[in-house]
Enzyme design. Structure first.
Site, PDB file in Angstrom:
ATOM      1  N   LYS A 276      24.973  54.928   4.743  1.00  0.00           N
ATOM      2  CA  LYS A 276      24.946  56.249   4.119  1.00  0.00           C
ATOM      3  C   LYS A 276      26.189  56.490   3.255  1.00  0.00           C
ATOM      4  O   LYS A 276      27.194  55.799   3.368  1.00  0.00           O
ATOM      5  CB  LYS A 276      24.749  57.331   5.182  1.00  0.00           C
ATOM      6  CG  LYS A 276      23.337  57.243   5.756  1.00  0.00           C
ATOM      7  CD  LYS A 276      22.918  58.431   6.554  1.00  0.00           C
ATOM      8  CE  LYS A 276      21.423  58.295   6.920  1.00  0.00           C
ATOM      9  NZ  LYS A 276      20.989  59.358   7.841  1.00  0.00           N
ATOM     10  N   ARG A 311      19.927  53.070  14.640  1.00  0.00           N
ATOM     11  CA  ARG A 311      18.960  52.756  13.580  1.00  0.00           C
ATOM     12  C   ARG A 311      19.726  52.110  12.431  1.00  0.00           C
ATOM     13  O   ARG A 311      20.562  52.756  11.803  1.00  0.00           O
ATOM     14  CB  ARG A 311      18.254  54.034  13.137  1.00  0.00           C
ATOM     15  CG  ARG A 311      17.158  53.851  12.098  1.00  0.00           C
ATOM     16  CD  ARG A 311      16.517  55.199  11.781  1.00  0.00           C
ATOM     17  NE  ARG A 311      15.445  55.093  10.800  1.00  0.00           N
ATOM     18  CZ  ARG A 311      15.631  55.146   9.480  1.00  0.00           C
ATOM     19  NH1 ARG A 311      16.860  55.325   8.990  1.00  0.00           N
ATOM     20  NH2 ARG A 311      14.598  55.044   8.659  1.00  0.00           N
TER      21      ARG A 311
END
Length: 330
Positions: A276, A311
């Site tokens: 991210k 994840r």
């Protein structure tokens, strides 16, 4: 006024009288006592109320046959043309299935299959197109490892569950589609409820919180309670604080530092921070593909906070790091 307790993990083998965190591999002797408008206070475990201590220590029931005695890694399969990290690489069913099998070979315990990008600014995908993207991939991978369907839409979730998925990973925490809770409950499926401040199209415009850690905790508690009221047992609920979904860099860091607080909600926790933007900003990596090392560091931090599911995109690197981390911790 609500009082919150954030357990402070310690090295397990060093403290024989420490309590297990969520029945897992981490333990704790103290907690940070948090209350809005007051300074934080460190308290020993015997000062934590019994009901709160039970929520923090009780083992979480298995989901899809998966026990939580060790960290579990969920591999990401984006069957999309526009996902932020690898959009278009696995757009065809054949490519997505091959990627899923590579992730399994690299050590994935789960696969999360999505057909709609939820990156900041993303547009919604019609149900029919999302189903077209994900169902062949699920059918091609069913029977390998547990599969989750990454969707906000009840019709997509229903079709995916019928194809063999066992968990619905809903980034809207079942607020986008009012039919989602009924679909999950009727199927006896599990659900991951993620916190997001608004729709992906606008969530990063100007996110604001009074206290991001406590605000997200309260929001997830409310969505957990709504799921239970809809007939979804707590044992089948996974919670995700939603790193990067309506959060600034500072918000993300505050949530990551305080991750262990969310064990107080009594559910399995999932952390999805892989590749991210905040990792790129802090780690000077403009391209998502160059954020492997930072992503592994964040995943390990989550695991040290007792997070059960990480994840991730970069399965081999994360699996190797987890193996070394657990060996070093004994």
């Amino acid at each position: 006024m609500s009082v919150y307790y954030r357990p402070i993990p310690v090295i397990s083998h060093a403290y024989g009288n420490a309590l297990p965190l969520a029945g897992g591999w981490e333990r704790f002797l103290h907690a940070e006592r948090l209350e809005r408008g007051r300074p934080a206070e460190i308290v020993p475990i015997w000062e934590i109320p019994d009901d709160r201590l039970e929520a923090l220590t009780a083992p979480r029931p298995a989901i899809a046959g998966m026990a939580w005695d060790a960290p579990r890694l969920m591999g990401i399969v984006n069957a999309t043309p526009d996902s932020f990290s690898d959009g278009g690489l696995y757009e065809t069913a054949e490519a997505a299935i091959a990627q899923g099998r590579r992730l399994i070979d690299d050590g994935a315990d789960w696969l999360d299959i999505g057909g709609e990008s939820t990156r900041p600014g993303a547009e919604a995908v019609p149900v029919e197109e999302e189903v077209r993207r994900v169902v062949p991939v699920i059918e091609g991978l069913v029977g390998t490892v547990p599969i989750s369907i990454d969707t906000r839409k009840a019709a997509v979730a229903k079709t995916a569950l019928e194809a063999g998925a066992g968990l619905v990973n809903d980034v809207s925490a079942m607020t986008y589609d009012p039919e989602m809770a009924a679909v999950v409950a009727a199927a006896g499926a599990s659900v991951c409820l993620m916190h997001a401040a608004g729709d992906p199209k606008v969530m990063q415009d100007d996110p604001r919180y009074e206290d991001v850690l406590l605000d997200v905790y309260d929001a997830l508690e409310a969505r957990r309670d709504a799921a239970e009221a809809a007939g979804i047992a707590r044992a089948r609920i996974v919670l995700d604080p939603g790193i990067g979904f309506g959060k600034t860099l500072e918000h993300n860091l505050a949530l990551l530092r305080g991750l262990s607080l969310f064990h107080g909600l009594g559910c399995v926790l999932l952390l999805g921070a892989s590749r991210k933007r905040f990792i790129g900003v802090i780690g000077s990596a403009e391209s998502p593909a160059d954020r492997v090392h930072g992503s592994v560091a964040v995943a390990l931090h989550g695991i040290r906070q007792g997070v059960q599911i990480s994840r991730v995109h970069d399965m081999a690197a994360t699996r190797q790091a987890v193996a070394l981390e657990r060996a070093l911790q004994g």
